[in-house]
Design an enzyme around this catalytic site. Structure first.
Site, mmCIF file in Angstrom:
data_model
loop_
_atom_site.group_PDB
_atom_site.id
_atom_site.type_symbol
_atom_site.label_atom_id
_atom_site.label_comp_id
_atom_site.label_asym_id
_atom_site.label_seq_id
_atom_site.Cartn_x
_atom_site.Cartn_y
_atom_site.Cartn_z
ATOM 1 C CE LYS A 587 -2.078 -1.616 3.645
ATOM 2 N NZ LYS A 587 -3.503 -1.524 3.359
ATOM 3 C CB THR A 695 -10.127 -1.637 -2.017
ATOM 4 O OG1 THR A 695 -9.013 -0.883 -2.509
ATOM 5 C CG2 THR A 695 -11.331 -0.725 -1.882
ATOM 6 C CE LYS A 699 -8.230 -3.950 -5.034
ATOM 7 N NZ LYS A 699 -7.353 -2.776 -5.240
#
Length: 849
Positions: A587, A695, A699
């Site tokens: 991220k 998100t 996933k």
């Protein structure tokens, strides 16, 4: 790739080219041959889909690119394949109703779409056909796919969410336009040089974009600066007209977005900034060759780079210019379309829903008012009704510094008419509040659109809130905290306005395309219906304890881990053991996402293994990837620490085979597609109350990674769906974070109470991982010991404890695979199809299908 090989020549000669050779020179004793030509479409049996697509690709290669198979590169084969598929998408788009009853217009500064070839092939059910068509030419589809550049038109979750929403709206046949900026250079390409991040331009448009159509006929003009003129109308009313000092041409490029099965196609319309006059001929002819194009450079800078640094006044101005440029162009475009199709703009709310993705397009509130009042002659009351019944606003952050504000001085200089409109909206708003809530100065200051404590600034979040019919958060916790914190005063004025719409992801990209092996397993277990309706994934729960299914599930994971190990080896030179636990944190690098907490635990684990080398430590790979904003010094230092820790740990024979650390550079959508199906453990460890949703967590869980995380964002809802036994939760919750922050000295006490944490901080601060520069990481250690506003010290010991629970769970492989399968089975609710249905029914009031 063997397109120029002898085998490829034979295929072309025998199957398609009826004897034409691909050799450049005539053969001995032969007359000069005719030049190679692609097969005529009429000569291809239409009953053979592989031959039909192959012929279409060869036609595009020749007549679209001017290439022959002998000279084609992987990039050429990609472009030819994309153009051939684009034709089919266009065929589908022409069948879409031209004037639907109501459209959605999704305004986002970011669309992180990544590569599109796999999406288009998958949604047209042409993956196998394309593979066979290219294989018949001696061309490998995987090499062709890898030749497509990542369209990195976003920074992270916000932009990837927008891309998922566009694909889901097309799959659900919700008529929609996505509006954004066609950046020449998206998010920078990240190079890691001895642990130091370097940013270089991402040149995704260097060889063009075969997916898009330039729509020069729909270009419009966007103004900046100037003055506002006032005239008296025949009826005595005053009319204001903005006379900008500068005009920029906005040229749209449309990328078709095809839904599942090719049944519906929407458009992603991205704006490119152009100068109205490309060159000042008088200055050029006078010898000022550089100055003659200075206006062009200024105009085109708007769409040059995603997120230019706003650390300077010039950078702030460019960021605001970008936001207004795409917002104004988009509103002009949709207003023009509505007038052409429907006439009266008073009916706009009945036929259009405009969604603002975060505060970046919040300037839409005064710009739509300006268009309605100044350009189309609506009364203020009618225009305000239209605006507040057409706009919706999605908030993505609870961090005050991330809720945009702009200096009033900058707004008045760059957008003088809009500042007038904002002042008028604010005056009417405060008058209304005073009538119903009294005239308490403190309360009025809280709800005002103008913040005055540190110089006058326009609160763009407040502006979007007032102008929207609905304001939504993106997870249950985030939405409730919006009501309690950043929008609490405004929420008290309208308690029905804030609603929740938990984010989702498109399973077609993140399961079907990214993990075909797992998709095949799901189809075998519950049937092909799972491809169209992810709720059928729930059927996997019935085989979660089946040893044979677990073995096949583990084999798919092993294949993906081996593939990822090759990627990591290629990019970093680090060798990964596919038998190890792949512990993944991927991220954007930011202090609140707490990559530093993960690194601290890695250092502590390294020290523990060194102290007890004969203990049976499970083998673990710690894998990091993500980009830091160019001006974010602390985030860049975290990347360097991760790299330095990796360098030392991986070179230490005492931990070989037990702990490996890798920072993989240049995180992107395509890299995520390689990492996510290979991950065993998903790190979602942000400070509780700060991550709006996330998100990546969805996933990773969908692909069977078990989550280790805080009760933050959508982690809470993931826990509720997958079950508390199939997730690893640690640390303070949002309320606990607030209580701890209220206590002075919490960091010092936490460090004093944790010998393990203190030892990790000591070795980092003393230069144990940077012997050539002992003070390199002192700023990170000082931040934790003196302030620690993201509470790493408070959560460290619990994080360590739960990580050792992970170790114990990994050893029990049958129960681990059971939990992984249940994660896949129970995450169907996090489909972006579900999210889009909720938006459509409850916010946009538009029909699905």
């Amino acid at each position: 790739m063997t397109s120029g090989s002898e085998g490829g020549s034979k295929v072309l000669n025998e199957v398609l080219l009826a004897g034409h050779r691909r050799d450049d020179a005539p053969q001995p004793d032969e007359a000069p041959r005719t030049l190679w030509k692609p097969p005529a479409a009429a000569a291809v049996p239409q009953s053979d889909p592989v031959a039909t697509l192959r012929a279409a690709i060869l036609g595009k290669l020749a007549y679209g690119l001017g290439k022959s198979p002998a000279t084609a590169r992987d990039r050429d084969w990609f472009a030819a394949t994309a153009l051939a598929l684009r034709d089919r998408v266009v065929d589908a788009s022409l069948e879409t109703a031209p004037f639907p009853h109501k459209r959605v217009y999704y305004l986002s500064l970011e669309f992180l779409i990544g590569r599109l070839l796999s999406d288009v092939m998958g949604n047209l059910d042409l993956v196998a056909t394309a593979r066979a068509a290219l294989a018949g030419l001696g061309v490998d589809l995987d090499a062709v796919s890898d030749a497509e550049p990542d369209a990195a038109l976003g920074n992270g979750g916000l932009g990837r969410l927008a891309a998922c929403f566009m694909e889901s709206m097309a799959s659900l046949a919700i008529p929609a336009y996505g509006y954004g900026i066609r950046y020449d250079h998206g998010l920078f390409r990240q190079l890691i040089d001895d642990g130091v991040q370097r940013e270089v331009p991402e040149t995704w448009l260097a060889e063009g974009n075969p997916w898009e159509f330039e729509r020069i006929e729909s270009a419009c003009t966007v103004g900046f600066g100037g003055e506002v003129a006032m005239t008296v109308q025949a009826d005595g009313s005053l009319r204001r007209a903005w006379r900008p000092a500068e005009a920029v041409r906005a040229v749209p490029y449309d990328t078709p977005v095809v839904g599942r099965g090719g049944r519906h196609v929407n458009a992603l319309r991205l704006w490119s900034a152009r100068a109205c006059e490309p060159v000042d001929l008088a200055r050029f002819n006078a010898g000022d060759h550089v100055g003659a194009v200075s206006d062009r450079a200024r105009a085109e800078a708007i769409s040059r780079v995603l997120y230019p640094s706003d650390g300077t006044p010039a950078g702030q101005e460019l960021r605001l210019r970008q936001e207004f440029f795409f917002t104004s162009a988009s509103l002009q475009d949709l207003v023009r379309r509505h007038v052409a199709e429907r006439g009266d703009l008073r009916s706009l709310p009945d036929h259009a829903a405009i969604q603002l993705n975060d505060t970046h397009p919040a300037i839409a509130v005064p710009e739509l008012m300006r268009l309605l009042v100044d350009e189309h002659g609506l009364s203020w009351e009618d225009a305000w009704h239209v605006t507040t019944h057409t706009l919706g606003y999605t908030n993505h952050t609870l961090m005050p510094e991330a809720l945009e504000t702009w200096p009033v001085e900058l707004m008045e200089r760059l957008l003088p008419r809009h500042m007038q409109i904002i002042y008028l909206i604010n005056w009417m708003h405060l008058e209304e509040v005073s009538r119903h809530r009294g005239t308490d100065a403190g309360y009025l200051a809280e709800v005002s659109l103008i913040e005055e404590s540190h110089g006058k600034r326009v609160r763009m979040g407040h502006l979007a809130f007032l102008g929207a019919r609905r304001v939504n958060g993106v997870s249950a916790l985030h939405t409730e905290l919006m009501r309690q914190t950043v929008f609490a005063p405004l929420h008290a004025l309208d308690t029905d306005k804030i609603v929740n719409k938990t984010n989702g992801i498109t399973f077609r990209r993140w399961l079907h395309n990214a993990n075909p092996g797992l998709t095949r397993l799901a189809v075998e277990a519950v049937g092909p219906r799972v491809l169209d309706d992810p709720s059928h994934l729930a059927g996997l729960a019935a085989v979660a304890e089946d040893a044979g299914f677990q073995d096949r599930y583990a084999a798919v994971r092993r294949e993906r881990k081996e593939a990822l190990a090759r990627v990591v080896q290629d990019r970093t030179g680090i060798t990964l053991d596919p038998e190890a636990l792949f512990d993944v944190q991927i991220k954007r690098i930011h202090e609140y996402k707490r990559q530093l907490l993960n690194i601290l635990e890695t250092v502590a684990l390294y020290q523990a293994i060194k102290a007890e080398p004969h203990r049976d430590w499970p083998s673990r790979v710690k894998l990091f990837a993500g980009k830091a904003a160019p001006s974010y010094h602390q985030a860049k230092l975290i990347i360097r620490l991760a790299s330095d820790v990796a360098k030392r740990v991986n070179a230490d024979p005492d931990v070989a085979g037990r702990l490996t650390v890798a920072f993989v550079p240049n995180y992107s959508v395509s890299l995520a597609e390689a990492i996510i199906p290979a991950a065993d453990l998903s790190e979602q460890i942000s400070t509780a109350g700060l991550e709006a949703s996330g998100t990546g967590n969805m996933k990773l869980a969908l692909n069977g990674a078990l989550t280790i995380g805080t009760l933050d964002g959508a982690n809470i809802e993931i826990k509720d769906h997958v079950g508390a036994d199939n997730i690893f939760i640690f640390g303070l919750d949002a309320a606990g974070v607030q209580r701890t922050k209220a206590q002075d000295g919490y960091a010092e006490r936490a460090i004093a109470a944790s010998p393990r944490l203190r030892a990790a901080l000591d070795v980092i601060g003393a230069g144990g991982f940077s012997p050539g520069e002992p003070g390199r990481f002192r700023p990170l250690v000082d931040e934790l010991t003196r302030g620690d506003r993201f509470l790493l010290t408070a959560d460290f010991d619990d994080y360590w404890r739960v990580q050792r629970e992970v170790d114990a769970a990994w050893v029990r492989r049958r129960s681990w695979w059971r939990a992984a399968i249940l994660n896949t089975a129970r995450t169907a609710w996090f489909s972006s199809d579900r999210t889009m249905r909720e938006y459509a029914e409850e916010i946009w009031r538009v029909r699905v299908g």
